[in-house]
Write an enzyme that holds these catalytic residues in place. Sequence first.
Site, mmCIF file in Angstrom:
data_model
loop_
_atom_site.group_PDB
_atom_site.id
_atom_site.type_symbol
_atom_site.label_atom_id
_atom_site.label_comp_id
_atom_site.label_asym_id
_atom_site.label_seq_id
_atom_site.Cartn_x
_atom_site.Cartn_y
_atom_site.Cartn_z
ATOM 1 N N ASP A 1 78.953 -19.623 -44.123
ATOM 2 C CA ASP A 1 78.589 -19.829 -45.525
ATOM 3 C C ASP A 1 79.649 -19.284 -46.487
ATOM 4 O O ASP A 1 80.753 -18.913 -46.082
ATOM 5 C CB ASP A 1 77.210 -19.201 -45.778
ATOM 6 C CG ASP A 1 76.324 -20.033 -46.674
ATOM 7 O OD1 ASP A 1 76.846 -20.686 -47.600
ATOM 8 O OD2 ASP A 1 75.095 -20.023 -46.470
ATOM 9 N N ASP B 1 73.484 -27.143 -52.078
ATOM 10 C CA ASP B 1 72.365 -27.313 -51.152
ATOM 11 C C ASP B 1 71.427 -28.431 -51.585
ATOM 12 O O ASP B 1 71.138 -28.610 -52.775
ATOM 13 C CB ASP B 1 71.553 -26.018 -51.056
ATOM 14 C CG ASP B 1 72.302 -24.915 -50.332
ATOM 15 O OD1 ASP B 1 73.425 -25.155 -49.863
ATOM 16 O OD2 ASP B 1 71.751 -23.799 -50.252
#
Length: 471
Positions: free
Chosen positions: A149, A209
Site C-alpha cells: 500500500d 479505492d
Amino acid sequence: MFAFYFLTACISLKGVFGVSPSYNGLGLTPQMGWDNWNTFACDVSEQLLLDTADRISDLGLKDMGYKYIILDDCWSSGRDSDGFLVADEQKFPNGMGHVADHLHNNSFLFGMYSSAGEYTCAGYPGSLGREEEDAQFFANNRVDYLKYDNCYNKGQFGTPEISYHRYKAMSDALNKTGRPIFYSLCNWGQDLTFYWGSGIANSWRMSGDITAEFTRPDSRCPCDGDEYDCKYAGFHCSIMNILNKAAPMGQNAGVGGWNDLDNLEVRVGNLTDDEEKAHFPMWAMVKSPLIIGADVNTLKPSSYSIYSQASVIAINQDPKGIPATRVWRYYVSDTDEYGQGEIQMWSGPLDNGDQVVALLNGGSVPRPMNTTLEEIFFDSNLGSKELTSTWDIYDLWANRVDNSTASAILGQNKTATGILYNATEQSYKDGLSKNDTRLFGQKIGSLSPNAILNTTVPAHGIAFYRLRPSA
C-alpha cells in the site's frame, strides 16, 4: 446534447516505456482470488481466512482460478526485538506459517499486506526502510503474494522517479529472498504507475479505492473519470469513475504486469444484477485482477453465477493478455439520479483470432445500441481481412448458471458443481484451444461486412460478446 470521444494515443509512451514480459516470471495472466478488506476490513483472523478458503473450494471457485487468499491490513501486533514483524497472536494463534501451510495443502496461494510507508493504512507497522527484513519475514512464512500500500509514505511521492524507487526497494528485497512472490502495488495510480510498474511489479492499482456504487460521485474521490493522472486519488470511487480512468491505460499493461482496477464489488453493496453483470466483464476485458471482495458465505445465487461465469473469466485469462480499448464514448441526456449518463463501446483482440466486444449503457433507461466491424476492428485498414470477413457472434452471458443450480451449489450440492469449468484440470488456454463450449457462450447470429450489430442494453448494463471467424 451529445459529446463524442474517440480513442487517441495522446498519452501513449509505449514506444518509450513499453510493456515488458514479467520481471519475475509471475502474473502471466491477471491474478484471481479473494481479499478480506472490502467486507471485513480489520475484522480478520486465522479462522476467517481458512474458513473462506474452504468455502471457495467447496463452491468450485478455486478450480475456476480464484486461488490467491489475500490477508489485508491489521494482522500485525508490532515488531520483535530484532525488528521483524510479528503476527497478532489473538487473531493468528498458530502463526502465519500455519495459515500458509493450510492454504498450500489445499492448492491455494497465500497473500499478505504491508505499506510503503512508516505505517500501514490502519496504523500498523509499515515497511518503508525495513524492506529487506520484511521481505524475509514474508518469505519465511511461505507467502506467495504481497499487496503493498501507500499510506504514511513520509511525503516520498510527487514524481514518477520518487515513487518508482520507493516501490522498487521492496521489489528488490522480495527478489533477494529467492522465493517467487507476486508483487501487487497499491499506490492508487499516484505518479503515473502505469508507465513504470511493469519493470518492478506484477500489478498496480491505477485509481483510488473502489466503492459499491455504479455511478455515484463522492467528494472523497475528487477526480472525475477523465483525470487519469489524478493528484489526489482518494477513495469511494464508483465503478464507472474507475473504468473511465482506466480507458487510456491499457496500452501500458500486458503479460506479467496488469492495471488493477481494485477488488470486485459483486455482492458487496447494493448493486443491481445488471450493474454487477456489467462490472465483472468490464474488469475482465481490461485485464484487471479478478479479486472477490465479498463474504463468500453470503453470496446470492445471482452473484455466485457472475463470479462463476467461465466464458467471462476466459476473456480475462486469455493468454494474449491485451486489454480491451474504449473505442467510443457518448454522453446521453437520460442521466441517472446523480446526473451521470453515457454509453460506450469497447473492443479487444484475443489469442485465437477472436475479438471481445462490449456495449455499455451508463444511462438511466434501456436503449438500443449498435456497432459495426469498422468500429470493432478500429485499427484495421480498409479492405483488411477483419473487415471483409463474416463473424459469428457469441453472447457471453447466455449460458449463465441459473438461480436454481446456483442455489444448489451454495447449499453444498457437490453434484451441481460438476457443470462448472475446472481450470485446475484444464487451463483456460487449453480450453480455448480445444473449443470448450463453456468458454464461448452461445452463438446468437453473425455479423457480415457492412452489417450492423444491433441490441438492446439495459440501464447500467452491458451486452458482452465474443466474435469468432465464421466457418
